[in-house]
Design a protein around this motif. Structure first.
Motif: not given
Length: 298
Positions: A38-54
């Motif tokens: 995953v990638w997003n312009r605002d890095p804060a938004r990646v937290a939820a997918p990363v917590a699930r394994g992204a």
């Protein structure tokens, strides 16, 4: 030609853009076992997918290189060009599925840009809400590269039921707008109805059971209207223009007298007035199509 799917239970996918829909798509892919970058312009938004394994990519280019299938779920086509333009060299050999909402003309411009970079292109229209992703309620429309669609069909079906429409990449967006047009008309009419009933202190939730039943009847009427339009045969319709003109006129007058804004119904009233003035008051309601179609069409 038969195309063998390159899909598999562990096929990597990249999601660019993590708004509500992008986050839902990433979640569905992770739940189905797909390694997801995953990638997003605002890095804060990646937290939820990363917590699930992204896996979070530092750059768009890194995110694209991580997967053969890249889903673009940014806000608009300006953002699509910004995201893909900065990393065009990374696109070669990949499939880009653009899920942004725009116009057919915007679709063509992006499709040409992706093709010039050596990638396959699919335009996608998401007929779903974030909460309905990966449920039977959701369906996505696709147009563009048939090879890419067939190759990635299994993965795309994880997100929603997939429908391939045409090799012209702009077709899915045209269908999207047509479906939105029908839906918005229903929702606008529904809100007007709530405002009208509000003048009699009727709670909105009390209206739902009967309006739902009524709209089911409307849906059952659509095939008849479609057939009349397809064959341009309006003489035997059960719902003539003149009858509907009276009904809509009453609706507008009652609304106005009760202080309810009836502007949402003004365009329909105008069409009914025009069709009647043209001498077609006894024709079916479906004959309004003749006023709406492009002048030069058949």
């Amino acid at each position: 030609m038969t195309v063998q799917s390159i899909d598999g239970p562990a096929r990597p996918v990249t999601v660019l853009g993590l708004g509500r829909m992008g986050t839902a798509l990433a979640g569905a892919l992770l739940a189905a076992g797909h390694p997801t970058t995953v990638w997003n312009r605002d890095p804060a938004r990646v937290a939820a997918p990363v917590a699930r394994g992204a896996v979070a990519a530092d750059t768009v280019g890194d995110a694209i290189l991580a997967s053969p299938l890249v889903l673009v779920t940014v806000t608009d086509y300006r953002a699509v060009h910004e995201v893909l333009g900065a990393s065009a060299a990374s696109l070669t050999g990949r499939t880009v599925v653009n899920l942004a909402t725009g116009t057919p003309e915007e679709v063509r411009a992006v499709a040409e840009r992706v093709a010039a970079a050596g990638a396959d292109y699919l335009d996608g229209a998401m007929m779903a809400l974030p909460q309905t992703v990966a449920t039977p309620e959701a369906f996505f429309l696709y147009s563009g590269s048939r090879h890419a669609f067939d190759a990635h069909r299994t993965t795309l079906d994880v997100l929603a039921t997939s429908h391939f429409l045409d090799r012209d990449p702009a077709v899915a967006e045209l269908w999207d707008l047509a479906l939105l047009g029908s839906g918005y008309a229903v929702l606008a009419g529904f809100l007007h109805s709530l405002a009208l009933l509000h003048t009699a202190q009727v709670p909105p939730t009390a209206f739902v059971p009967l309006v739902t039943r009524w709209l089911h009847g409307m849906l059952a009427f659509m095939p008849e209207l479609a057939e009349e339009v397809e064959f341009r045969s309006y003489g035997a319709g059960v719902s003539p223009v003149a009858l509907n003109r009276v009904a809509v006129g009453n609706l507008v007058r009652t609304s106005t007298l009760r202080g309810v804004d009836a502007e949402v119904h003004a365009p329909l009233r105008a069409l009914l007035d025009r069709r009647t003035a043209d001498g077609h008051g006894t024709d079916s309601f479906a004959s309004l199509f003749e006023l709406l179609k492009p002048v030069r069409s058949g």
